[in-house]
Design a protein around this motif. Structure first.
Motif, mmCIF file in Angstrom:
data_model
loop_
_atom_site.group_PDB
_atom_site.id
_atom_site.type_symbol
_atom_site.label_atom_id
_atom_site.label_comp_id
_atom_site.label_asym_id
_atom_site.label_seq_id
_atom_site.Cartn_x
_atom_site.Cartn_y
_atom_site.Cartn_z
ATOM 1 N N ASP A 16 0.823 -1.209 0.000
ATOM 2 C CA ASP A 16 0.000 0.000 0.000
ATOM 3 C C ASP A 16 0.858 1.260 0.000
ATOM 4 O OD1 ASP A 16 -2.478 -1.282 -0.110
ATOM 5 O OD2 ASP A 16 -2.557 -1.479 2.071
ATOM 6 N N ALA A 17 1.974 1.234 0.709
ATOM 7 C CA ALA A 17 2.868 2.387 0.733
ATOM 8 C C ALA A 17 3.526 2.578 -0.632
ATOM 9 C CB ALA A 17 3.929 2.221 1.821
ATOM 10 N N ARG A 18 3.867 1.480 -1.309
ATOM 11 C CA ARG A 18 4.442 1.590 -2.651
ATOM 12 C C ARG A 18 3.422 2.164 -3.633
ATOM 13 N NH1 ARG A 18 6.889 -3.279 -0.971
ATOM 14 N NH2 ARG A 18 5.362 -4.523 -2.127
ATOM 15 N N ALA A 19 2.157 1.794 -3.468
ATOM 16 C CA ALA A 19 1.101 2.363 -4.323
ATOM 17 C C ALA A 19 0.967 3.868 -4.063
ATOM 18 C CB ALA A 19 -0.229 1.650 -4.072
ATOM 19 N N ALA A 20 1.027 4.266 -2.805
ATOM 20 C CA ALA A 20 0.958 5.691 -2.468
ATOM 21 C C ALA A 20 2.171 6.436 -3.031
ATOM 22 C CB ALA A 20 0.882 5.872 -0.947
ATOM 23 N N LEU A 21 3.344 5.822 -2.953
ATOM 24 C CA LEU A 21 4.557 6.435 -3.488
ATOM 25 C C LEU A 21 4.448 6.603 -5.002
ATOM 26 C CD1 LEU A 21 7.435 7.482 -3.362
ATOM 27 C CD2 LEU A 21 8.227 5.100 -3.240
ATOM 28 N N ARG A 22 3.984 5.569 -5.678
ATOM 29 C CA ARG A 22 3.820 5.655 -7.136
ATOM 30 C C ARG A 22 2.854 6.787 -7.503
ATOM 31 N NH1 ARG A 22 2.989 0.689 -8.022
ATOM 32 N NH2 ARG A 22 5.026 0.136 -8.847
ATOM 33 N N VAL A 35 9.484 15.414 -4.416
ATOM 34 C CA VAL A 35 8.882 14.391 -3.570
ATOM 35 C C VAL A 35 9.848 14.068 -2.437
ATOM 36 C CG1 VAL A 35 8.018 12.024 -3.432
ATOM 37 C CG2 VAL A 35 7.587 13.389 -5.487
ATOM 38 N N MET A 36 9.331 14.135 -1.223
ATOM 39 C CA MET A 36 10.098 13.734 -0.052
ATOM 40 C C MET A 36 9.462 12.441 0.466
ATOM 41 S SD MET A 36 12.611 14.285 2.017
ATOM 42 C CE MET A 36 13.096 15.972 1.745
ATOM 43 N N VAL A 37 10.200 11.353 0.364
ATOM 44 C CA VAL A 37 9.721 10.058 0.836
ATOM 45 C C VAL A 37 10.086 9.963 2.312
ATOM 46 C CG1 VAL A 37 9.807 7.571 0.494
ATOM 47 C CG2 VAL A 37 10.103 9.103 -1.466
ATOM 48 N N VAL A 102 -0.365 9.067 2.019
ATOM 49 C CA VAL A 102 -0.097 7.825 2.770
ATOM 50 C C VAL A 102 -0.909 6.693 2.183
ATOM 51 C CG1 VAL A 102 0.490 8.978 4.949
ATOM 52 C CG2 VAL A 102 -1.869 8.328 4.500
ATOM 53 N N GLY A 103 -0.420 5.474 2.388
ATOM 54 C CA GLY A 103 -1.172 4.282 2.013
ATOM 55 C C GLY A 103 -2.197 3.971 3.086
ATOM 56 N N GLY A 108 1.814 -4.747 7.047
ATOM 57 C CA GLY A 108 1.098 -5.999 6.903
ATOM 58 C C GLY A 108 0.308 -6.386 8.131
ATOM 59 N N VAL A 109 -0.241 -7.581 8.082
ATOM 60 C CA VAL A 109 -1.191 -8.033 9.088
ATOM 61 C C VAL A 109 -0.568 -8.163 10.474
ATOM 62 C CG1 VAL A 109 -2.725 -9.929 9.725
ATOM 63 C CG2 VAL A 109 -2.572 -9.197 7.352
ATOM 64 N N ARG A 110 0.630 -8.725 10.562
ATOM 65 C CA ARG A 110 1.229 -8.920 11.887
ATOM 66 C C ARG A 110 1.472 -7.606 12.613
ATOM 67 N NH1 ARG A 110 5.800 -13.341 11.065
ATOM 68 N NH2 ARG A 110 6.107 -12.053 9.253
ATOM 69 N N SER A 111 2.005 -6.619 11.917
ATOM 70 C CA SER A 111 2.227 -5.321 12.565
ATOM 71 C C SER A 111 0.907 -4.694 12.970
ATOM 72 C CB SER A 111 2.978 -4.373 11.629
ATOM 73 O OG SER A 111 4.298 -4.811 11.473
#
Length: 120
Positions: A16-22, A35-37, A102-103, A108-111
């Motif tokens: 999800d974060a990679r999708a937001a970054l893209r 862009v500031m990552v 933000v995504g 993921g699920v565990r976090s």
């Protein structure tokens, strides 16, 4: 259209974060913004900081190349603290982000079970 100079995007390298970054990179390319990552190096991350930095750097480079944005306009900022505080600081000097992207969830699920939802 509103003029953006700096777009900050939270990235923990999750899908999800990679999708937001893209998405942020595409927008920045369209409006000629920087862009500031932003990555929050929280309590659970100190032991794997070097690997996290390497992975994020590779992800940012790969996605910037895919989008075709000039790499000079993209920076990675890894700051200590919880995600909410670190992202909040992106709106302040020296980053002065005009937009925050933000995504939907953290690593993921565990976090999510440990920390709850990290969405803003």
């Amino acid at each position: 259209m509103t003029s953006f100079q700096t777009i900050a995007v939270g990235c923990d390298d999750s899908p999800d974060a990679r999708a937001a970054l893209r998405w942020a990179l595409n927008l920045a390319n369209q409006v000629d913004a920087k862009v500031m990552v932003i990555h929050a190096g929280g309590l659970l991350e100190h032991a794997r900081q070097e690997r996290v930095t390497q992975n994020l750097t590779a992800t940012v480079r790969r996605l910037a190349n895919e989008v075709g944005i000039d790499s000079e306009r993209v920076q990675l900022n890894i700051s200590p603290g919880d995600p909410c505080s670190v992202l909040d600081r992106a709106a302040q000097s020296p980053i002065d982000a005009d937009m925050l992207v933000v995504g939907t969830r953290g690593e993921g699920v565990r976090s999510a079970y440990l920390l709850g939802s990290t969405s803003l």
